[in-house]
Write an enzyme that holds these catalytic residues in place. Structure first.
Site, PDB file in Angstrom:
ATOM      1  CG  ASP A 156       3.429  53.558 -29.109  1.00  0.00           C
ATOM      2  OD1 ASP A 156       2.537  54.193 -28.536  1.00  0.00           O
ATOM      3  OD2 ASP A 156       3.225  52.518 -29.756  1.00  0.00           O
ATOM      4  CG  ASP A 157       2.464  54.004 -24.730  1.00  0.00           C
ATOM      5  OD1 ASP A 157       1.712  54.542 -25.564  1.00  0.00           O
ATOM      6  OD2 ASP A 157       2.196  52.907 -24.192  1.00  0.00           O
ATOM      7  CG  HIS A 186      -3.046  52.065 -33.567  1.00  0.00           C
ATOM      8  ND1 HIS A 186      -2.249  51.850 -32.466  1.00  0.00           N
ATOM      9  CD2 HIS A 186      -3.842  50.976 -33.669  1.00  0.00           C
ATOM     10  CE1 HIS A 186      -2.563  50.693 -31.920  1.00  0.00           C
ATOM     11  NE2 HIS A 186      -3.530  50.143 -32.623  1.00  0.00           N
ATOM     12  CG  ASP A 191       1.209  57.533 -28.771  1.00  0.00           C
ATOM     13  OD1 ASP A 191       1.953  57.663 -27.785  1.00  0.00           O
ATOM     14  OD2 ASP A 191       0.885  56.413 -29.222  1.00  0.00           O
ATOM     15  CG  HIS A 192      -0.780  58.438 -25.323  1.00  0.00           C
ATOM     16  ND1 HIS A 192      -0.082  57.462 -24.673  1.00  0.00           N
ATOM     17  CD2 HIS A 192      -1.346  57.849 -26.403  1.00  0.00           C
ATOM     18  CE1 HIS A 192      -0.270  56.323 -25.326  1.00  0.00           C
ATOM     19  NE2 HIS A 192      -1.007  56.524 -26.384  1.00  0.00           N
ATOM     20  CB  CYS A 238      -2.040  54.108 -29.779  1.00  0.00           C
ATOM     21  SG  CYS A 238      -0.856  53.559 -28.553  1.00  0.00           S
TER      22      CYS A 238
END
Lengths: 95, 422
Positions: B12-13, B105, B301-302, B51
């Site tokens: 995540d992130d 998510h 996710d990014h 997300c």
């Protein structure tokens, strides 16, 4: 085929100016969509009008643009959009 | 001839602030070790830097304009089309599919069920300590507990005495142990929470990043030519108690320099903590002798801005927000099959100063997208690659908008090696 070497991304906004929900606008509040194309040489983004009821972007309603060249500006700090023939380039590379 | 298993690790992130992506500061020995046996994509990008839209996009293999999810508030099967997902496709092809942690998510964007039962053979697992992530568990300088952005913790002191990612690793290892003797191949997706805010991680990881070694972003000012619409005012950061106390003006007011260093320190510490969890998971895979029969895909996710352009968090089209790590280990293809007793993924301690930076095994500089994950995983596993989507594709349940990246896995030296299978 240059399209084979392109990555696309997008981000929605509720307004032209940052406001409390600019980070995470709900669908109904989305008024503008920023569409980006990346090549190995540049990132080109146009922020265009967006209709959340029809999920439609209006590419003739351009609110702003960004253009960064990877070699000369890898950190993307110098927006060259206004110095470019941006609209033509975008039309050329639209999927 | 047996089907390969799949282990999909979604972080995540996580921007590519990793040793294997050339970051000299961040200690990520276990992810680097994975990369040393893998194909690493240097230029991989998410389709939207937030997300739920990003995860629904790459898990369905369709862009946000097709999933019609740009926020957190709709379920694509109802709102856009009954699109198949990666795990659903594997499930329908005989795989046992399992979800641990944050894969979809949570919430309405995955129908409050992580898209179960479509995508998963069993109800997805969520760590019980997840519910404390946004509660007041961070000890402040005043000795009280706060809901801070910076939240290094003594794990023995927090509720339940554990953290979500530790629980997810333990659960994933248990599932691997169960699947070792299964007649069916498995698809296990493990979604780690860190380095997503709050930076709630075991406090010892701070020691890896003394503040005096932490630099600021090279370009911490909002660029003059940036259109206001492009700017992300990082509202979620501002809502944390410790940031609120800084009384920063909205939207452009900068974070004080000392606090910027602390944010970067905690982000990097969270990455190293995450790395240990990945290391424990991969070491268990090795111990169970599954490394020679399991594809491993690792991504995020990014990305996440760490002060570049005066911005923090994601929520933009800048590369720091959309650029992601993307790594594939394919046994016998990106690396030779391990010999009997050989360990490909022994656990590496990021605190061990003797550990050397490992170079990626193979790299591609081509621009690729997360929507390519679906066809690429299907192809690597020997399943039929879903066809390209027509335009529009709302009526088509199974198709893909991303390119199949299989051509990147054809290595001339491997193809000429008569001792390698496949």
């Amino acid at each position: 085929n240059p399209r084979e070497l392109i990555a696309y991304s997008q981000y929605p906004r509720p307004s032209d100016i940052p406001q409390w929900n600019s980070d995470k606008p709900s669908l109904k509040d989305i008024k503008i969509m920023g569409y980006s194309i990346r090549t190995i040489d540049y990132r080109y983004t146009v922020w265009v009008g967006f209709n959340p009821d029809e999920f439609l972007a209006n590419f003739s309603d351009i609110h702003a643009g960004e253009l960064y060249f990877v070699d000369s500006d890898p950190l993307q700090d110098h927006n060259m959009y206004n110095d470019s023939q941006g609209g033509d380039l975008f039309q050329l590379l639209m999927p | 001839t047996d089907a390969l298993n799949v282990l999909l690790i979604i972080v995540d992130d996580l921007r590519p602030s990793l040793g294997c992506y050339g970051d000299k500061l961040v200690r990520s020995p276990n992810i680097d070790q994975l990369a040393s046996h893998s194909l690493l994509f240097q230029n991989a990008f998410a389709q939207q830097a937030v997300c739920a839209p990003s995860r629904v996009s790459f898990l369905t293999g369709r862009r946000p304009d097709t999933t019609r999810l740009y926020d957190f508030n709709s379920y694509w099967r109802v709102h856009a089309g009954n699109f198949s997902t990666i795990p659903q496709y594997f499930k329908e092809n005989g795989y046992v599919t399992m979800s641990v942690g944050k894969v979809f998510h949570p919430g309405i964007s995955s129908n409050h069920t992580d898209d179960s039962p479509y995508s998963w053979s069993f109800p997805p697992y969520h760590p019980s300590s997840e519910k404390y992530e946004n509660t007041k568990t961070c000890r402040g300088p005043d000795g009280e507990l706060h809901a801070n952005l910076l939240c290094p913790v003594d794990v023995l002191d927090v509720p339940e005495g554990t953290l979500p990612d530790k629980q997810s690793t333990e659960q994933a290892i248990q599932l691997l142990e169960k699947m070792k003797t299964s007649a069916s191949p498995f698809f296990l997706a493990v979604g780690y929470h860190k380095p997503h805010i709050p930076f709630r991680y075991p406090k010892e990881f701070q020691k890896l990043y003394p503040l005096e070694n932490i630099t600021l972003a090279p370009d911490p000012e909002v660029p003059d030519g940036l259109p206001p619409v492009a700017y992300n005012p990082w509202m979620d950061i501002r809502q944390r108690e410790d940031v609120q106390a800084l009384n920063i003006s909205v939207p452009y007011g900068p974070i004080p320099v000392d606090f910027q260093r602390k944010i970067r320190q905690s982000y990097f510490a969270s990455v190293s903590y995450l790395d240990t969890q990945v290391g424990r998971l991969l070491s268990a895979l090795d111990d169970l002798q599954l490394a020679n029969s399991t594809i491993i895909a690792f991504t995020s996710d990014h990305g996440w801005a760490l002060g570049e352009h005066g911005e923090w968090a994601k929520y933009s089209n800048f590369d720091v927000a959309t650029h992601v790590p993307l790594i594939f280990y394919v046994p016998g293809r990106t690396a030779s099959l391990p010999e009997a007793g050989e360990k490909l993924f022994p656990y590496l301690d990021p605190f061990d100063s003797a550990s050397q930076l490992m170079e990626p095994g193979r790299q591609s500089m081509d621009l690729v997208e997360l929507v390519s994950l679906f066809p690429t995983l299907a192809g690597l596993a020997g399943l039929q690659v879903p066809p390209r989507c027509p335009v529009p594709s709302f009526h088509v349940e199974l198709c893909r908008e991303g390119k199949n990246l299989l051509k990147h896995f054809r290595f001339r030296d491997l193809e000429e090696d008569p001792y390698l299978p496949g």
